[in-house]
Design an enzyme around this catalytic site. Sequence first.
Site, PDB file in Angstrom:
ATOM      1  N   PRO A  11       0.954  -1.252  -0.113  1.00 26.59           N
ATOM      2  CA  PRO A  11       0.001   0.113   0.125  1.00 26.59           C
ATOM      3  C   PRO A  11       0.834   1.101   0.102  1.00 26.59           C
ATOM      4  CG  PRO A  11      -0.928  -1.589   1.542  1.00 26.59           C
ATOM      5  CD  PRO A  11       0.394  -2.222   1.071  1.00 26.59           C
ATOM      6  N   ASN A  12       0.189   2.227  -0.754  1.00 24.17           N
ATOM      7  CA  ASN A  12       0.926   3.456  -0.951  1.00 24.17           C
ATOM      8  C   ASN A  12       2.267   3.571  -1.664  1.00 24.17           C
ATOM      9  OD1 ASN A  12      -1.333   4.783   0.482  1.00 24.17           O
ATOM     10  ND2 ASN A  12      -0.606   3.862   2.228  1.00 24.17           N
ATOM     11  N   ARG A  19       4.835  11.158  -2.324  1.00 25.73           N
ATOM     12  CA  ARG A  19       4.413  10.939  -0.750  1.00 25.73           C
ATOM     13  C   ARG A  19       5.303  11.061   0.130  1.00 25.73           C
ATOM     14  NH1 ARG A  19       4.487   4.671   1.570  1.00 25.73           N
ATOM     15  NH2 ARG A  19       3.468   5.241   3.360  1.00 25.73           N
ATOM     16  N   TYR A  24      11.101   9.238   1.913  1.00 28.26           N
ATOM     17  CA  TYR A  24      11.151   8.376   0.833  1.00 28.26           C
ATOM     18  C   TYR A  24      11.753   8.509  -0.408  1.00 28.26           C
ATOM     19  CZ  TYR A  24       7.341   6.188   3.770  1.00 28.26           C
ATOM     20  OH  TYR A  24       6.776   5.453   4.844  1.00 28.26           O
ATOM     21  N   ASN A  75       8.239  -5.356  -0.026  1.00 29.35           N
ATOM     22  CA  ASN A  75       7.734  -4.135   0.887  1.00 29.35           C
ATOM     23  C   ASN A  75       6.640  -3.927   0.981  1.00 29.35           C
ATOM     24  OD1 ASN A  75       7.529  -1.645   2.268  1.00 29.35           O
ATOM     25  ND2 ASN A  75       9.040  -0.549   0.746  1.00 29.35           N
ATOM     26  N   ALA A  78       2.739  -0.396   4.937  1.00 32.38           N
ATOM     27  CA  ALA A  78       1.950  -0.450   6.393  1.00 32.38           C
ATOM     28  C   ALA A  78       1.506  -1.820   6.606  1.00 32.38           C
ATOM     29  CB  ALA A  78       1.094   0.423   6.525  1.00 32.38           C
ATOM     30  N   GLU A  99      12.643  -8.852   3.345  1.00 33.96           N
ATOM     31  CA  GLU A  99      11.647  -7.775   3.706  1.00 33.96           C
ATOM     32  C   GLU A  99      12.480  -6.608   3.200  1.00 33.96           C
ATOM     33  OE1 GLU A  99      10.681  -7.951   7.783  1.00 33.96           O
ATOM     34  OE2 GLU A  99       9.578  -5.986   7.903  1.00 33.96           O
ATOM     35  N   HIS A 101      12.534  -2.176   3.463  1.00 33.29           N
ATOM     36  CA  HIS A 101      11.934  -0.923   3.819  1.00 33.29           C
ATOM     37  C   HIS A 101      12.798   0.340   3.623  1.00 33.29           C
ATOM     38  CE1 HIS A 101       8.658  -2.841   5.916  1.00 33.29           C
ATOM     39  NE2 HIS A 101       9.600  -3.585   6.622  1.00 33.29           N
ATOM     40  N   ARG A 108      11.828   5.708  13.534  1.00 28.92           N
ATOM     41  CA  ARG A 108      10.518   6.300  13.262  1.00 28.92           C
ATOM     42  C   ARG A 108       9.351   6.111  14.400  1.00 28.92           C
ATOM     43  NH1 ARG A 108       8.346   5.790   7.426  1.00 28.92           N
ATOM     44  NH2 ARG A 108       7.212   7.185   7.928  1.00 28.92           N
TER      45      ARG A 108
HETATM   46  C1  DQA Z   1       7.794   1.590   4.254  1.00 29.53           C
HETATM   47  C2  DQA Z   1       7.738   1.787   5.976  1.00 29.53           C
HETATM   48  C3  DQA Z   1       6.257   1.489   6.393  1.00 29.53           C
HETATM   49  O1  DQA Z   1       6.357   1.741   7.909  1.00 29.53           O
HETATM   50  C4  DQA Z   1       5.226   2.396   5.693  1.00 29.53           C
HETATM   51  O2  DQA Z   1       3.977   2.134   6.142  1.00 29.53           O
HETATM   52  C5  DQA Z   1       5.497   2.312   4.225  1.00 29.53           C
HETATM   53  C6  DQA Z   1       6.907   2.277   3.610  1.00 29.53           C
HETATM   54  C7  DQA Z   1       9.133   1.553   3.891  1.00 29.53           C
HETATM   55  O3  DQA Z   1       9.577   1.485   2.714  1.00 29.53           O
HETATM   56  O4  DQA Z   1      10.064   2.429   4.532  1.00 29.53           O
HETATM   57  O5  DQA Z   1       4.658   2.583   3.508  1.00 29.53           O
HETATM   58  O6  DQA Z   1       7.714   0.055   4.059  1.00 29.53           O
END
Ligand code: DQA
Length: 155
Positions: A11-12, A19, A24, A75, A78, A99, A101, A108
């Site tokens: 997501p996102n 964003r 990011y 990735n 959330a 995994e 990020h 954070r």
């Molecule tokens: C993320 C970190 C997550 O906490 C966040 O919700 C994201 C991006 C990262 O790539 O740093 O959407 O996965």
Amino acid sequence: MDPVVFVLNGPNLNLLGLREPAVYGSSTLADVEALARATGDRLGLVVECRQSNHEGDLVDWIQEARTRARGIVLNAGALTHTSVAIHDAIRGVGVPTIEVHISNVHARESFRHHSYISPVAAGVIVGLGLDGYDLALQALARRIKRPDPSEPITA
Ligand code: DQA
């Protein structure tokens, strides 16, 4: 035929570049995917990239990996911090999953410090920006060629 690796974004992550650029960066998801495919070409991997805002899509793709892919770079955004379903899917298929990020989640908010994915991941890369995807693909390529990670790295 080169081994297939899935690069899955949750997501996102479709909003990368727009964003929170201070967190990011300014690269887009298309940039991430182009980079991953280029790294795959260099490493002899066929990289298939997908993104979804929906938990079930990620579960379906992880299940699909069981018969189609030798590794997953994930990735989950959330969903990392909430999804028992993704934890179960990774555990269930047994495909090595790294995994990733982009941000350093440990620097954070505290709700980002727990991951349902880490306990079932082959490895975790946080806070290295887009390099995380590249490093994860390198780790998977090595693992595919050298399936026992306790063996020394020779190349
Ligand atoms: C993320 C970190 C997550 O906490 C966040 O919700 C994201 C991006 C990262 O790539 O740093 O959407 O996965």
